[in-house]
Design an enzyme around this catalytic site. Sequence first.
Site, mmCIF file in Angstrom:
data_model
loop_
_atom_site.group_PDB
_atom_site.id
_atom_site.type_symbol
_atom_site.label_atom_id
_atom_site.label_comp_id
_atom_site.label_asym_id
_atom_site.label_seq_id
_atom_site.Cartn_x
_atom_site.Cartn_y
_atom_site.Cartn_z
ATOM 1 N N CYS A 1 0.829 -1.205 0.000
ATOM 2 C CA CYS A 1 0.000 0.000 0.000
ATOM 3 C C CYS A 1 0.865 1.258 0.000
ATOM 4 C CB CYS A 1 -0.958 0.028 1.178
ATOM 5 S SG CYS A 1 -2.172 1.362 1.010
ATOM 6 N N LYS B 1 0.704 -3.155 -4.444
ATOM 7 C CA LYS B 1 0.557 -4.293 -3.525
ATOM 8 C C LYS B 1 -0.492 -3.946 -2.470
ATOM 9 C CE LYS B 1 5.314 -5.868 -4.288
ATOM 10 N NZ LYS B 1 4.979 -7.072 -5.032
ATOM 11 N N THR B 2 -1.755 -4.211 -2.816
ATOM 12 C CA THR B 2 -2.870 -3.862 -1.945
ATOM 13 C C THR B 2 -3.851 -5.025 -1.865
ATOM 14 O OG1 THR B 2 -4.263 -2.965 -3.721
ATOM 15 C CG2 THR B 2 -2.688 -1.448 -2.698
ATOM 16 N N ALA B 3 -4.709 -4.987 -0.841
ATOM 17 C CA ALA B 3 -5.761 -6.003 -0.715
ATOM 18 C C ALA B 3 -6.728 -5.928 -1.883
ATOM 19 C CB ALA B 3 -6.508 -5.818 0.604
ATOM 20 N N ALA B 4 -6.929 -4.722 -2.411
ATOM 21 C CA ALA B 4 -7.816 -4.571 -3.565
ATOM 22 C C ALA B 4 -7.260 -5.291 -4.785
ATOM 23 C CB ALA B 4 -8.022 -3.092 -3.868
ATOM 24 N N CYS C 1 -6.006 2.289 -3.791
ATOM 25 C CA CYS C 1 -5.425 2.886 -2.594
ATOM 26 C C CYS C 1 -6.356 3.985 -2.107
ATOM 27 C CB CYS C 1 -4.039 3.448 -2.911
ATOM 28 S SG CYS C 1 -3.146 3.993 -1.448
#
Length: 420
Positions: A176, A321-324, A356
Amino acid sequence: MTENAAVRNTLEADNVETFDVVIIGGGAAGIGAAASLLRRRRDLRIAIVEPGERHFYQPAWTLVGAGTFDVDDTVRPMSSVMPKEVRWLRTTATRFEPEQNRVLLGDGQRVGYRHLIVCPGLRLAWEKIAGLEDTLGKNGVTSNYRFDLAPYTWQLVRELKGGKALFTQPAMPIKCAGAPQKALYLSCDHWRTQRVLDKIDVEFHLAGEALFGVAAFVPALMKYVERYDASLAFRSNLVSVDGARRIASFDVKDAAGQVTRVDKSYDMLHVVPPQVSPDVVKDSALADANGWCEVDHATLRHPRFANVFSLGDVCSAPNAKTAAAVRKQVAIVAENLLAARNGKPLPARYDGYGACPLTVEKGKVVLAEFGYGGKLLPTFPLDPTVPRALAWRLKATVFPWLYWNGLLKGREWLVQSKER
């Protein structure tokens, strides 16, 4: 003989317990991938290698650090999110043996696979900043990148009435990329509402040369940097912390490439650590030149080992690099792995989607959604560069619910992206 039959015969000859799919990592990517596969094929024998006993919703730690989210609501027992149909191997992976379709585990056992999904996340390399580990959680040093430290961030923010607050961001890639500045914005917003912001000298030290990697969002973010009168220091990388003396040292690179060591005193220091690929991946045949699990950026399949896929923070795809991003990737991997299992062409293509939600003030978020090359991929037909209260409600309420009840359950809601 088919590829799957050849793999099965080799593993059976070695007397290794074999699964249809072995997943390395029980984070968002691992649990999500298992759940999505099982929604498509309930009969798959899947093992997840994961030593942790707790599962964390990390995107909310920014809100914990701002006093707007309960840290206890970001953690659940791993047993409560692990799919019941999955064999949970409560240990680590210590070596990949892709030529033999096997993984060596921390307890000394080997497991075989017909397909492997690599998603152990990345490692927070706190040790790369000298002195940092000895002072985390005290002496005014904190980080929203750790479950136990996010509440300390809020304590420091509440208590600070004047002095100097430093926020740092290391070189990419990191989880993130917006999280370092989210901490700054929410802290400053609190100080502004408490009418002490004019007594606090706020500095944001970035190892890179841009406030945000997608240029379309920079003007909106710069308005908040100016609102909070925060100083930006580009090409400034935190290298050491002396907690007892409250001194943070930075290597600052000028336009000619010359590096100067600069010491800064602080009253509050929010640190984002350097982040690296886990050794088990970095030191394996699966790694690319930078140590990440190598994948085709569109299919998320390994280019040299056709029965290996990767997603999440450890994969080499150049997305945020995110959960989404994981929410989109699990569907890609599930579709493509099952096609490969049946000897068919891979049908799904990943567009690099990541999101983000930039918390620029309490109650407003710039919902940055984008894909490869910085292409804007908004979910809603609204200008994504505008801070909105709706986006705050999504960040604080809807997204956590979708995580626990959607992503981790294999419910692929809102997985289609739209170009803008």
